[in-house]
Design a protein around this motif. Sequence first.
Motif, mmCIF file in Angstrom:
data_model
loop_
_atom_site.group_PDB
_atom_site.id
_atom_site.type_symbol
_atom_site.label_atom_id
_atom_site.label_comp_id
_atom_site.label_asym_id
_atom_site.label_seq_id
_atom_site.Cartn_x
_atom_site.Cartn_y
_atom_site.Cartn_z
ATOM 1 N N PHE A 31 -98.761 40.100 -22.701
ATOM 2 C CA PHE A 31 -97.502 40.832 -22.534
ATOM 3 C C PHE A 31 -96.953 40.669 -21.115
ATOM 4 N N THR A 32 -97.836 40.809 -20.116
ATOM 5 C CA THR A 32 -97.388 40.758 -18.724
ATOM 6 C C THR A 32 -96.930 39.356 -18.341
ATOM 7 N N ILE A 33 -97.636 38.324 -18.810
ATOM 8 C CA ILE A 33 -97.221 36.949 -18.520
ATOM 9 C C ILE A 33 -95.855 36.673 -19.143
ATOM 10 N N ALA A 34 -95.683 37.077 -20.400
ATOM 11 C CA ALA A 34 -94.404 36.833 -21.083
ATOM 12 C C ALA A 34 -93.261 37.549 -20.370
ATOM 13 N N LEU A 35 -93.456 38.821 -20.040
ATOM 14 C CA LEU A 35 -92.401 39.580 -19.367
ATOM 15 C C LEU A 35 -92.117 39.022 -17.977
ATOM 16 N N SER A 36 -93.161 38.681 -17.231
ATOM 17 C CA SER A 36 -92.978 38.149 -15.882
ATOM 18 C C SER A 36 -92.230 36.820 -15.920
ATOM 19 N N GLY A 37 -92.596 35.974 -16.864
ATOM 20 C CA GLY A 37 -91.893 34.702 -17.013
ATOM 21 C C GLY A 37 -90.430 34.901 -17.352
ATOM 22 N N ALA A 38 -90.152 35.850 -18.255
ATOM 23 C CA ALA A 38 -88.763 36.139 -18.638
ATOM 24 C C ALA A 38 -87.977 36.691 -17.446
ATOM 25 N N LEU A 39 -88.596 37.556 -16.652
ATOM 26 C CA LEU A 39 -87.909 38.110 -15.481
ATOM 27 C C LEU A 39 -87.633 37.034 -14.435
ATOM 28 N N LEU A 40 -88.608 36.163 -14.185
ATOM 29 C CA LEU A 40 -88.384 35.086 -13.216
ATOM 30 C C LEU A 40 -87.292 34.130 -13.709
ATOM 31 N N ALA A 41 -87.317 33.808 -14.995
ATOM 32 C CA ALA A 41 -86.288 32.918 -15.547
ATOM 33 C C ALA A 41 -84.906 33.564 -15.433
ATOM 34 N N ALA A 42 -84.813 34.853 -15.760
ATOM 35 C CA ALA A 42 -83.526 35.558 -15.643
ATOM 36 C C ALA A 42 -83.077 35.608 -14.188
ATOM 37 N N GLY A 43 -84.011 35.868 -13.285
ATOM 38 C CA GLY A 43 -83.681 35.916 -11.860
ATOM 39 C C GLY A 43 -83.153 34.588 -11.358
ATOM 40 N N MET A 44 -83.789 33.487 -11.778
ATOM 41 C CA MET A 44 -83.324 32.160 -11.355
ATOM 42 C C MET A 44 -81.960 31.835 -11.966
ATOM 43 N N ARG A 45 -81.768 32.219 -13.222
ATOM 44 C CA ARG A 45 -80.485 31.962 -13.882
ATOM 45 C C ARG A 45 -79.349 32.735 -13.214
ATOM 46 N N LEU A 46 -79.634 33.967 -12.816
ATOM 47 C CA LEU A 46 -78.604 34.814 -12.214
ATOM 48 C C LEU A 46 -78.407 34.549 -10.722
ATOM 49 N N HIS A 47 -79.369 33.894 -10.091
ATOM 50 C CA HIS A 47 -79.338 33.699 -8.641
ATOM 51 C C HIS A 47 -78.306 32.638 -8.258
ATOM 52 N N HIS A 48 -77.430 32.997 -7.355
ATOM 53 C CA HIS A 48 -76.406 32.058 -6.890
ATOM 54 C C HIS A 48 -76.527 31.780 -5.400
ATOM 55 N N GLY A 49 -77.573 32.298 -4.785
ATOM 56 C CA GLY A 49 -77.769 32.080 -3.352
ATOM 57 C C GLY A 49 -78.631 30.857 -3.104
ATOM 58 N N SER A 50 -79.210 30.801 -1.928
ATOM 59 C CA SER A 50 -80.038 29.661 -1.546
ATOM 60 C C SER A 50 -81.405 29.723 -2.226
ATOM 61 N N TRP A 51 -82.030 28.566 -2.355
ATOM 62 C CA TRP A 51 -83.387 28.512 -2.890
ATOM 63 C C TRP A 51 -84.349 29.223 -1.951
ATOM 64 N N ALA A 52 -84.069 29.153 -0.655
ATOM 65 C CA ALA A 52 -84.936 29.829 0.316
ATOM 66 C C ALA A 52 -84.905 31.344 0.095
ATOM 67 N N GLY A 53 -83.715 31.871 -0.226
ATOM 68 C CA GLY A 53 -83.609 33.304 -0.507
ATOM 69 C C GLY A 53 -84.390 33.695 -1.746
ATOM 70 N N ALA A 54 -84.318 32.875 -2.787
ATOM 71 C CA ALA A 54 -85.071 33.150 -4.018
ATOM 72 C C ALA A 54 -86.572 33.069 -3.744
ATOM 73 N N PHE A 55 -86.988 32.042 -3.000
ATOM 74 C CA PHE A 55 -88.400 31.870 -2.672
ATOM 75 C C PHE A 55 -88.902 33.048 -1.832
ATOM 76 N N GLY A 56 -88.093 33.473 -0.859
ATOM 77 C CA GLY A 56 -88.456 34.630 -0.031
ATOM 78 C C GLY A 56 -88.607 35.899 -0.860
ATOM 79 N N THR A 57 -87.745 36.061 -1.867
ATOM 80 C CA THR A 57 -87.835 37.237 -2.740
ATOM 81 C C THR A 57 -89.124 37.210 -3.549
#
Length: 195
Positions: A31-57
């Motif tokens: 459950f945790t792997i599936a949810l974490s993967g979905a959250l990271l994928a959603a975060g990357m899809r919604l992220h419009h800033g720099s890759w460094a900002g996403a990596f720092g987050t």
Amino acid sequence: MAALRRLGPNLLDAIIRMSATRTNYWLEFAFTIALSGALLAAGMRLHHGSWAGAFGTVLAGLVVFSFIEYLFHRWIFHGPDSMYRRGHDAHHRDPHGYDALPFFLPSAILLGLTVVFSMLVPTSHACLLGGSIGFGYVAYGLSHFTIHATRFRQPWMRQWAARHHVHHHLPDRNFGVTTSLWDHVLGTRHRPRRR
């Protein structure tokens, strides 16, 4: 009304019994792997800033998780009497058992944290934080399982595992499993006496 009152303790007892099963233990990871993967994928899809900002987050989420791990282990699992304390005491008695949180609880907490984060930071960063905290939790769980199930040959892995084994003999020391960072910072790292 009396039936509802009886259902509460019976349901809690059933959840506690279920939490000590192998199925619950591995469902929690799934459950945790599936949810974490979905959250990271959603975060990357919604992220419009720099890759460094996403990596720092993501890095910030892992550091936040390391503190959550320490906090729960020190003040909840070794805190006042509760179902969490009783479950953790069972683990100290039998480190090879399957005592864990109910499989749905970490995912529910992770969703709640992500919602709180989204009130404070942009949704993309909230999802990245939640996903990385979730993967930190998975890393903690798998590390903990591996420490108790494996006899390491590499000296640095033996030292890493020994730090946690010391905790089983000195329960007020070495609360960090994945990292000893907070044990160093908060003064709970076991320091063996010099010969």
